[in-house]
Design a protein around this motif. Structure first.
Motif, mmCIF file in Angstrom:
data_model
loop_
_atom_site.group_PDB
_atom_site.id
_atom_site.type_symbol
_atom_site.label_atom_id
_atom_site.label_comp_id
_atom_site.label_asym_id
_atom_site.label_seq_id
_atom_site.Cartn_x
_atom_site.Cartn_y
_atom_site.Cartn_z
ATOM 1 N N UNK A 155 68.825 -25.230 1.715
ATOM 2 C CA UNK A 155 68.430 -24.026 2.055
ATOM 3 C C UNK A 155 69.265 -23.714 3.157
ATOM 4 N N UNK A 156 69.650 -24.347 4.062
ATOM 5 C CA UNK A 156 70.945 -23.702 5.005
ATOM 6 C C UNK A 156 72.061 -23.154 4.234
ATOM 7 N N UNK A 157 72.568 -23.872 3.211
ATOM 8 C CA UNK A 157 73.778 -23.251 2.505
ATOM 9 C C UNK A 157 73.320 -21.989 1.802
ATOM 10 N N UNK A 158 72.083 -21.965 1.187
ATOM 11 C CA UNK A 158 71.590 -20.560 0.498
ATOM 12 C C UNK A 158 71.849 -19.591 1.577
ATOM 13 N N UNK A 159 71.156 -19.622 2.864
ATOM 14 C CA UNK A 159 71.439 -18.734 3.611
ATOM 15 C C UNK A 159 72.911 -18.521 4.071
ATOM 16 N N UNK A 160 73.553 -19.247 4.174
ATOM 17 C CA UNK A 160 75.061 -19.172 4.571
ATOM 18 C C UNK A 160 75.843 -18.786 3.318
ATOM 19 N N UNK A 161 75.432 -18.559 2.133
ATOM 20 C CA UNK A 161 76.122 -17.681 1.020
ATOM 21 C C UNK A 161 75.723 -16.265 1.529
ATOM 22 N N UNK A 162 75.035 -15.808 2.437
ATOM 23 C CA UNK A 162 75.043 -14.421 2.736
ATOM 24 C C UNK A 162 73.570 -13.797 2.613
ATOM 25 N N UNK A 163 72.575 -14.612 2.940
ATOM 26 C CA UNK A 163 71.431 -14.049 2.929
ATOM 27 C C UNK A 163 70.192 -14.267 4.175
ATOM 28 N N UNK A 164 69.179 -13.549 4.306
ATOM 29 C CA UNK A 164 68.490 -13.784 5.382
ATOM 30 C C UNK A 164 66.948 -13.987 5.155
ATOM 31 N N UNK A 165 66.594 -15.048 6.153
ATOM 32 C CA UNK A 165 65.111 -15.503 5.761
ATOM 33 C C UNK A 165 64.249 -14.478 6.858
ATOM 34 N N UNK A 166 63.872 -13.514 5.939
ATOM 35 C CA UNK A 166 63.249 -12.205 6.646
ATOM 36 C C UNK A 166 62.385 -12.620 7.627
ATOM 37 N N UNK A 167 61.434 -13.634 7.348
ATOM 38 C CA UNK A 167 60.429 -14.023 8.529
ATOM 39 C C UNK A 167 61.030 -14.170 9.624
ATOM 40 N N UNK A 168 61.978 -15.158 9.651
ATOM 41 C CA UNK A 168 62.707 -15.727 10.791
ATOM 42 C C UNK A 168 63.443 -14.558 11.420
ATOM 43 N N UNK A 224 68.277 -31.039 -6.688
ATOM 44 C CA UNK A 224 69.779 -30.773 -6.272
ATOM 45 C C UNK A 224 70.723 -29.743 -6.976
ATOM 46 N N UNK A 225 70.554 -30.334 -8.287
ATOM 47 C CA UNK A 225 71.100 -29.449 -9.322
ATOM 48 C C UNK A 225 70.784 -28.037 -9.216
ATOM 49 N N UNK A 226 69.389 -27.845 -9.384
ATOM 50 C CA UNK A 226 68.646 -26.643 -9.252
ATOM 51 C C UNK A 226 69.110 -25.637 -8.119
ATOM 52 N N UNK A 227 69.196 -26.246 -6.695
ATOM 53 C CA UNK A 227 69.356 -25.462 -5.808
ATOM 54 C C UNK A 227 70.821 -25.154 -5.842
ATOM 55 N N UNK A 228 72.018 -25.678 -6.179
ATOM 56 C CA UNK A 228 73.115 -25.437 -6.430
ATOM 57 C C UNK A 228 73.339 -24.363 -7.541
ATOM 58 N N UNK A 284 65.230 -13.562 -17.825
ATOM 59 C CA UNK A 284 64.338 -14.678 -17.599
ATOM 60 C C UNK A 284 65.347 -15.844 -17.436
ATOM 61 N N UNK A 285 65.035 -16.436 -16.233
ATOM 62 C CA UNK A 285 65.955 -17.981 -15.990
ATOM 63 C C UNK A 285 67.216 -17.736 -15.602
ATOM 64 N N UNK A 286 67.892 -18.853 -15.355
ATOM 65 C CA UNK A 286 69.218 -18.748 -14.808
ATOM 66 C C UNK A 286 70.537 -18.746 -15.947
ATOM 67 N N UNK A 287 69.947 -18.826 -16.993
ATOM 68 C CA UNK A 287 71.037 -18.801 -18.114
ATOM 69 C C UNK A 287 71.630 -20.122 -18.233
ATOM 70 N N UNK A 288 71.152 -21.266 -17.654
ATOM 71 C CA UNK A 288 71.600 -22.545 -17.963
ATOM 72 C C UNK A 288 70.175 -23.145 -18.408
ATOM 73 N N UNK A 289 70.813 -24.115 -19.693
ATOM 74 C CA UNK A 289 69.744 -24.388 -20.687
ATOM 75 C C UNK A 289 68.785 -25.518 -19.844
ATOM 76 N N UNK A 307 73.636 -18.415 -8.510
ATOM 77 C CA UNK A 307 73.248 -17.207 -9.102
ATOM 78 C C UNK A 307 73.042 -16.248 -8.338
ATOM 79 N N UNK A 308 72.286 -16.326 -7.249
ATOM 80 C CA UNK A 308 72.000 -15.242 -6.402
ATOM 81 C C UNK A 308 73.239 -14.666 -5.568
#
Length: 256
Positions: A174-187, A120-124, A78-83, A129-130
């Motif tokens: 979000x672009x950085x998230x996809x660039x970290x190795x992920x696919x937006x499945x709908x697109x 922004x801190x959450x997104x990073x 549960x959570x990111x492990x970051x308080x 994490x993923x």
């Protein structure tokens, strides 16, 4: 294997709007919820054949996530492990032998972007994490990520530029998230599809006029791309200001 993700905008509220009929009709292997807006003990669900996992916000009637699954996981986190990020019930991770499944309710930057810096801190933190999980096993994450990635993902992109959910900063993350190795499945399946959204304001007859945003996602680590079958946005299902989204993927785990 069918997965559903839905921001229900209050589980107790949507239960009064035929949620169980929708749940039973969809018959998903995994049913992920965001914005459950409840505390432990406020709802008891009779879901034969499903394991139930909830993450509650400390603040009553706020945020919260859940996963209902036919497959018992090896481990639940549960959570990111970051308080700083783990008081609002925004994340659940299920671990299986070959993959992780995550339901996520990303913080909204709010009016006048008063929470953008926190966002922004959450997104990073979420991206890190993923990405770290993906070094060990395949990853599927889903939920209300509170961002329309490109102009094609909302009806009124020009008038909403710089508003929460369509700032340059959020879109870049979000672009950085996809660039970290992920696919937006709908697109992946529908790269040029317009006019298909997953959230509509309750104001201005937005849903009737289809003045919506696509802010709910199923994303998978790139190693799963060849196992994807389809990604859908179930716009004909009501009960929330969001509609459910669906991912169809090859079977990744045996039922237990």
């Amino acid at each position: 294997m069918k997965l559903i993700s839905w921001n229900v905008n209050g589980l107790r509220a949507v239960l009064k709007k035929d949620f169980m009929t929708t749940f039973n009709t969809l018959d998903a292997d995994f049913f992920c919820l965001q914005e459950t807006k409840m505390q432990a003990g406020q709802v008891t669900l009779d879901l034969p054949g499903y394991h139930q996992y909830f993450n509650y916000a400390e603040k009553k009637g706020y945020s919260g996530t859940a996963i209902f699954t036919k497959y018992k996981p090896l481990n639940v986190t549960y959570g990111l492990g970051i308080d700083i990020h783990d008081h609002e019930g925004r994340l659940i991770t299920l671990e299986y032998p070959t993959f992780y499944l995550i339901t996520c309710y990303t913080p909204n930057s709010q009016n006048e972007l008063k929470r953008l810096d926190y966002r922004m801190t959450w997104d990073d933190a979420f991206r890190n994490y993923v990405h770290q999980l993906s070094q060990h096993k395949s990853v599927i994450f889903c939920g209300d990520l509170n961002v329309a990635h490109e102009a094609i993902d909302l009806k009124n992109d020009k008038t909403n530029h710089h508003n929460a959910g369509f700032t340059d900063e959020e879109r870049a993350k979000f672009t950085a998230l996809l660039n970290a190795g992920f696919t937006d499945t709908f697109r992946h399946f529908y790269p040029d599809q317009t006019g298909v959204y997953s959230w509509w304001s309750y104001r201005f007859n937005a849903r009737k006029n289809n003045a919506g945003w696509r802010i709910d996602y199923f994303c998978t680590s790139n190693d799963l791309t060849d196992k994807l079958h389809d990604a859908k946005i179930l716009t004909d299902i009501y009960g929330s200001d969001h509609c459910p989204i669906e991912l169809d993927i090859a079977d990744l785990v045996q039922k237990s």
